[in-house]
Every structure is written in structure tokens, then in C-alpha cells.
Design a protein around this motif. Structure first.
Motif, PDB file in Angstrom:
ATOM      1  N   ALA A  91       0.985  -1.173  -0.137  1.00  0.00           N
ATOM      2  CA  ALA A  91      -0.156   0.147   0.037  1.00  0.00           C
ATOM      3  C   ALA A  91       0.878   1.276  -0.017  1.00  0.00           C
ATOM      4  CB  ALA A  91      -0.920   0.214   1.247  1.00  0.00           C
ATOM      5  N   VAL A  92       2.202   1.286   0.341  1.00  0.00           N
ATOM      6  CA  VAL A  92       2.893   2.449   0.510  1.00  0.00           C
ATOM      7  C   VAL A  92       4.365   1.933   0.037  1.00  0.00           C
ATOM      8  CG1 VAL A  92       4.072   3.991   2.180  1.00  0.00           C
ATOM      9  CG2 VAL A  92       1.748   3.456   2.688  1.00  0.00           C
ATOM     10  N   ALA A  93       5.031   2.937  -0.711  1.00  0.00           N
ATOM     11  CA  ALA A  93       6.370   2.542  -1.411  1.00  0.00           C
ATOM     12  C   ALA A  93       6.999   4.161  -1.063  1.00  0.00           C
ATOM     13  CB  ALA A  93       6.297   2.120  -2.647  1.00  0.00           C
ATOM     14  N   MET A  94       8.303   3.884  -0.754  1.00  0.00           N
ATOM     15  CA  MET A  94       9.079   5.176  -0.684  1.00  0.00           C
ATOM     16  C   MET A  94      10.541   4.741  -0.966  1.00  0.00           C
ATOM     17  SD  MET A  94       7.992   7.529   2.602  1.00  0.00           S
ATOM     18  CE  MET A  94       6.501   7.834   2.952  1.00  0.00           C
ATOM     19  N   ALA A  95      11.229   5.438  -1.895  1.00  0.00           N
ATOM     20  CA  ALA A  95      12.661   5.458  -2.273  1.00  0.00           C
ATOM     21  C   ALA A  95      13.504   6.845  -2.331  1.00  0.00           C
ATOM     22  CB  ALA A  95      12.367   4.821  -3.536  1.00  0.00           C
TER      23      ALA A  95
ATOM     24  N   PRO B 207       2.619  -1.976   4.566  1.00  0.00           N
ATOM     25  CA  PRO B 207       0.994  -1.983   4.513  1.00  0.00           C
ATOM     26  C   PRO B 207       0.508  -0.540   4.882  1.00  0.00           C
ATOM     27  CG  PRO B 207       1.659  -3.187   6.317  1.00  0.00           C
ATOM     28  CD  PRO B 207       2.933  -2.968   5.398  1.00  0.00           C
ATOM     29  N   ASP B 208       1.368   0.253   5.575  1.00  0.00           N
ATOM     30  CA  ASP B 208       0.982   1.598   5.888  1.00  0.00           C
ATOM     31  C   ASP B 208       2.060   2.452   6.406  1.00  0.00           C
ATOM     32  OD1 ASP B 208       1.487   1.323   8.981  1.00  0.00           O
ATOM     33  OD2 ASP B 208       0.080  -0.138   8.801  1.00  0.00           O
ATOM     34  N   ILE B 209       2.014   3.739   6.333  1.00  0.00           N
ATOM     35  CA  ILE B 209       3.220   4.725   6.536  1.00  0.00           C
ATOM     36  C   ILE B 209       3.952   4.245   7.898  1.00  0.00           C
ATOM     37  CG2 ILE B 209       3.802   7.021   6.947  1.00  0.00           C
ATOM     38  CD1 ILE B 209       1.707   7.976   4.967  1.00  0.00           C
TER      39      ILE B 209
END
Length: 357
Positions: free
Chosen positions: A276-280, A306-308
Motif C-alpha cells: 500500500a505504501v512505497a518510498m525510495a 502496508p501503511d506509513i
């Protein structure tokens, strides 16, 4: 065309594209026809073509398509209008594809052995109209409509057993608002300065597993010329990107944020991790070697969750590597790049046109 002939086609298209230049017509339009040849670990050898027409009014039309060694077919078309004097940036994008690909499950703890194959039959249409509200800042509505059907899933896999949202196929509509700075910078041809875009969308699944959800995207990019630094390294550039993708988590699996591939965390397989969440965060150091030949070193960190609040709980994914760029056009942005990326589990090879970001 048999797959074994694609490496030969790849070489022919590559050699044909190196000396190719566009043609300006008497009416002021500019036409460009470019063969496409590329290679990635996720596609194998691939070939195709691009046609682009630029009008003096600021209107730009392009259509491109390619076929890969893994029997993937992708067709893209684009229509956009932008001039520095006109207050609006209007863009319409569309694509259609027949695309055998891989799914590894949801979450950051999936293993390469979890890979299952399937084929996507998809259409994707998007329209945005950003207005310049003051110097350098644009804001406006953005819409996207997608249809995806799945065929030939691996027997007994999650998709075959309909154990992931959207695995029976779906139609989905995104309606939202976008804003950005540095709209004069085109994402695929990085220039100096700062580029930022944020889009917030409300997603409604029209057909398939019924869901209403949100999708947020934040994309920050910095391109800095080291010639202006105290080191005075002419031709050296530092590039930085921070990308955040956040959804409510109930979207079809193919719509969920992901990391991995030739542009984000190079070295991991395409869309290696989904949730649900992706950061790069990724950074490149690009430097001259000789003439039009340049080099690059890069590194990236990222993850999905799945969440921040859960982003920091999983094992951070790291990728690093280096590559070469050969400039074929009048600016450094018109370059072929060869990148090799490594990770803790695999490596990837990418020979593509244009920078990763």
C-alpha cells in the motif's frame, strides 16, 4: 518474428538510431522518426520505433511501440500542449499492452522463489490540465482510466486462485488534483534545477472487486551542476530523487505502489516489491569520460509497507551500481545508457535511452 532474431534486430535498430536526426518542414513542423532498441533483465532484447511531430504552436504528438524477447508488446501515444507564454500545460497520454510479467506477492518480505507469471492485457488513458498560478508553480485537475485483464496465470498461484484484490480483472478511474514546480523540465530529459510534482487522487473501481480508495504521489528531483561548486567540476552533475507513493491499501494488486526495475532501485526485478505504501531515495553522480561518453555511479534505498507507520519495521532495500552514457543528440539528455545494478539478492542490466530520472 521469432525471439532468436530479436538480438539481430536490436543491433540494426541501434546502429540506425545513432546518426538519425529530425526534419523541419516548410510549415514549421518538426518530424522525428527514431528506431527503438533496448535491453533490460526484465524484457530481454527489444525493438520498435517512435514517431514525434512538434508544431510551432507548442503542440506535440508522439506514438511509440516495441516488442520484446519475452513477447511483451507495448504501444504508447501522447498529445500535449505547452509554451512558456501560455498559462496551461495540457497533456493526454495513452497506452495499450500485452505484457507477460511477474508477481512476487504483497509486502517487503517476499522471496524471489515466490515469483509467479501472468500476462496483462491493458489499456491506460490519462488527462491532466495544469495551470500556471504564478512563476514556476502549476496546479490543475488530473484524471486516469485503466482497464486490466489477466490471462495465463501460473496454475495454483495467488492470481490464479483469486487471492489478491483485482486478480479477476478490473476497470478503475482516478480523479484528482496535481501540482508541480519546474514543469518546463520534462521528467525523461533531466535539466538543471528542481522538479517537483504531487498528485492526490480518489480511485473508484468500476468493475472487479468493489473498492473506493485514495492514491497520493510525491516526486522530488534535484539536478545540480558541480561546475558551479567550489570543486568546479565541469560536466559533472549530481542528481537526487525522493519518491513517495501512498494508497489506502484496497486497490487492485497491479495498482499498488511498487519499487524495482530500470528506473527505481536498479538491480531489483521490475515491481519486485508491492504494497500500500512505497518510498525510495536514489542519487546519481554523472561525470564525463571522453567526448560524448560519460559515466555514472548510483545508489538507492527504498521499501514498501502496508501503511506509513510500518515503513521502518521491515528490512530496508538497497541497490547500487554504475553505468555508461553515450550522447547521441545535441544535449546530454539525449543519451543511451548502460546501467548495471546490484542488490542483496540479484542484479540487473539495463540498456535504455534517456536517464533513469
Amino acid at each position: 518474428m521469432k525471439n532468436k532474431l530479436l538480438p539481430v534486430l536490436f543491433v540494426i535498430l541501434l546502429l540506425a538510431s545513432l546518426p538519425l536526426t529530425g526534419e523541419e518542414r516548410d510549415d514549421g513542423t518538426f518530424n522525428l522518426l527514431v528506431p527503438i532498441a533496448f535491453y533490460t533483465s526484465d524484457t530481454g532484447f527489444a525493438g520498435g520505433g517512435l514517431f514525434q511531430r512538434l508544431y510551432p504552436s507548442g503542440l506535440n504528438f508522439s506514438i511509440a511501440g516495441f516488442y520484446t524477447q519475452k513477447n511483451q508488446i507495448n504501444i504508447f501515444y501522447n498529445l500535449d500542449y505547452f509554451t512558456p507564454e501560455f498559462p496551461w500545460w495540457i497533456q493526454y497520454d495513452g497506452s495499450g499492452r500485452y505484457y507477460p510479467e511477474s508477481f512476487y506477492g504483497l509486502g517487503e518480505a517476499t522471496d524471489l522463489d515466490d515469483e509467479e507469471g501472468f500476462t496483462t492485457l491493458g489499456l491506460d488513458q490519462s488527462l491532466s490540465a495544469y495551470r500556471r498560478v504564478f512563476d514556476g508553480l502549476y496546479i490543475g485537475p488530473a484524471f486516469r482510466y485503466k482497464i486490466n485483464e489477466f490471462v495465463d496465470p501460473d496454475e495454483g498461484g495467488l492470481i490464479d486462485r483469486n487471492l489478491v484484490p483485482g486478480s479477476e480483472g478490473y476497470q478503475i478511474l482516478y480523479s484528482g488534483i496535481g501540482l508541480g514546480t519546474g514543469r518546463e523540465l520534462i521528467a525523461l530529459t533531466p535539466a538543471l534545477g528542481i522538479f517537483y510534482e504531487a498528485i492526490g487522487s480518489y480511485a473508484t473501481t468500476i468493475r472487479g472487486d468493489r473498492a473506493e480508495d485514495f492514491y497520493l504521489k510525491s516526486d522530488f528531483r534535484l539536478f545540480y551542476d558541480l561546475a558551479g561548486s567550489t570543486l568546479r567540476l565541469r560536466g559533472h552533475q549530481f542528481a537526487l530523487q525522493h519518491l513517495s507513493l501512498v494508497s489506502g491499501g484496497e486497490l487492485p494488486f497491479l495498482e499498488l505502489p511498487s519499487v524495482g526495475g530500470g528506473n527505481l532501485l536498479r538491480g531489483y526485478a521490475a515491481d519486485r516489491f508491492r504494497d500500500a505504501v512505497a518510498m525510495a531515495l536514489q542519487a546519481d553522480y554523472r561525470f564525463p569520460i571522453y567526448g560524448k561518453l560519460k559515466g555514472a555511479l548510483f545508489g538507492a534505498l527504498g521499501n514498501v509497507a502496508p501503511d506509513i507507520g510500518s515503513l521502518g519495521e521491515g528490512e530496508l532495500k538497497a541497490a547500487w551500481g554504475g553505468g555508461l552514457r553515450f550522447q547521441t543528440g545535441p544535449t546530454p539528455d539525449t543519451s543511451f545508457r548502460l546501467d548495471v545494478g546490484w542488490t542483496g539478492e540479484d542484479f540487473g542490466v539495463y540498456f535504455l535511452f534517456g536517464e533513469a530520472y
